[in-house]
Design a protein around this motif. Structure first.
Motif, PDB file in Angstrom:
ATOM      1  N   ILE A 233      25.130  14.299  50.074  1.00 29.06           N
ATOM      2  CA  ILE A 233      25.611  14.831  48.790  1.00 29.06           C
ATOM      3  C   ILE A 233      26.855  14.029  48.382  1.00 29.06           C
ATOM      4  O   ILE A 233      27.972  14.564  48.350  1.00 29.06           O
ATOM      5  N   VAL A 236      29.779  15.260  45.950  1.00 30.24           N
ATOM      6  CA  VAL A 236      30.737  16.244  46.475  1.00 30.24           C
ATOM      7  C   VAL A 236      31.749  15.553  47.384  1.00 30.24           C
ATOM      8  O   VAL A 236      32.952  15.834  47.330  1.00 30.24           O
ATOM      9  N   GLN A 295      26.602  21.920  44.217  1.00 29.07           N
ATOM     10  CA  GLN A 295      27.299  20.639  44.081  1.00 29.07           C
ATOM     11  C   GLN A 295      27.859  20.424  42.677  1.00 29.07           C
ATOM     12  O   GLN A 295      28.964  19.900  42.517  1.00 29.07           O
TER      13      GLN A 295
END
Length: 358
Positions: A233, A236, A295
């Motif tokens: 991710i 993030v 996110q």
């Protein structure tokens, strides 16, 4: 319908009667959940009714399947089918049995007859006793079973388990967070000795060095989560870097308390089902799912306080309340998470932390 299902069904039905008596029953019974925790003043009974009407069906189906699988056995062997069953949730009446067997705690109990009682009978370290006593009244003040006025009161059992653990593992002794873990174990097992050996399984094998004085295992896994977020991710991860937020600031409670007081009770217990069976990688799956699911919200943060507040927010709401759906997500959303990957990342992060602290 048995055990937890029956208890939940009774409370659920009592809470949702249309008569005045039903309303009074709601005031009397439904303010306390099946585990003894009081509902908050703003508890959403309407959403709970909707959720439970669906989840009770799941619970009942799982209970029937588990009863057929166990057929009264006092031990089980790990296999693919049992792993699948554990991931779908262990009925509360079978939790202690499966946790004890899967974690190796049952084997330790049987190999060490009388050991727990010998720890309680030995002379106690006054400093250890004082530290534990300080935390007793802070342990689940919203749970009826831990109040001195309750009969039985779990505070004495909690004290015994923590003191025994402190003498069993003197290099660790006692640190904050252990009281909540021991408390949850007692709520489920209703047995001091079983709770003691389950604590031993967690501290010695499943989460080594999480609660040692240097907490190197805990620090390492927080950094490992950061590395996993960077890979899976990246948006993030960049937000965290931009606002100079250390992972320990936002996820230390997730890991040290094993999601207690972070996620709803039923969700925590479903996570623990897998934790005792599969080990610590479950903690990463939960964290990655929470972060991945939110996110966009995390990336909107404009400052360090914003990031911290958002991480509190993402552990609340319908997504985490619906524990069955949530648990299905943790095995799909983070995708592959091999033990080899975790081992490699842990070695790297551990070396980095040791170098920084030396």
């Amino acid at each position: 319908m048995t055990g937890m299902q029956e208890a939940m069904e009774k409370k659920y039905r009592a809470a949702n009667g249309s008569s005045a008596a039903g309303g009074r029953a709601k005031d009397r019974v439904e303010r306390v959940d099946p585990y003894g925790f009081e509902r908050s003043e703003d508890f959403d009974y309407e959403s709970y009714e909707e959720l439970m009407s669906e989840y009770l069906i799941v619970l009942t189906q799982r209970s029937i399947k588990w009863s057929k699988l166990l057929k009264g056995k006092s031990k089980v062997q790990k296999n693919v089918k049992l792993k699948r069953y554990v991931r779908k949730g262990i009925p509360n009446e079978h939790r202690a049995l499966i946790w004890m067997t899967a974690s190796g705690a049952q084997d330790q109990l049987e190999k060490n007859p009388g050991y727990y009682q010998s720890l309680l009978g030995a002379k106690h370290d006054p400093k250890l006793v004082d530290t534990i006593c300080t935390d007793l009244n802070r342990t689940f003040p919203d749970n009826l079973q831990f109040r001195k006025t309750s009969s039985p009161c779990l505070q004495k059992a909690l004290f015994n388990v923590l003191v025994a653990n402190g003498h069993h593992n003197p290099t660790v002794g006692y640190c904050q967070g252990m009281n909540f873990i021991a408390g949850y174990l007692l709520i489920i097992t209703k047995d001091e000795e079983k709770s003691f050996w389950l604590m031993d399984a967690l501290l010695s094998r499943i989460l080594p060095d999480y609660y040692s004085p240097a907490m190197l295992g805990l620090k390492t896994d927080q950094e490992v989560l950061g590395e996993l977020v960077k890979i899976k991710i990246p948006g993030v991860w960049q937000t965290m870097v931009d606002h100079n937020v250390m992972w320990t600031l936002v996820v230390s409670r997730w890991f040290i308390c094993l999601y207690i007081d972070v996620l709803p009770v039923e969700t925590v217990l479903r996570i623990w089902d897998c934790l005792f069976y599969e080990g610590s990688k479950i903690l990463f799956r939960v964290a990655l799912t929470l972060i991945n699911q939110n996110q966009a919200l995390i990336q909107q943060a404009q400052s360090m306080p914003d990031v911290c507040q958002t991480f509190k927010q993402i552990a609340q709401g319908p997504f985490v309340d619906e524990c069955h759906t949530f648990m299905q997500k943790i095995f799909t959303e983070p995708r592959s998470l091999s033990r080899a990957t975790l081992t490699k990342l842990r070695a790297t992060c551990r070396s980095r932390i040791i170098a920084e602290e030396s």
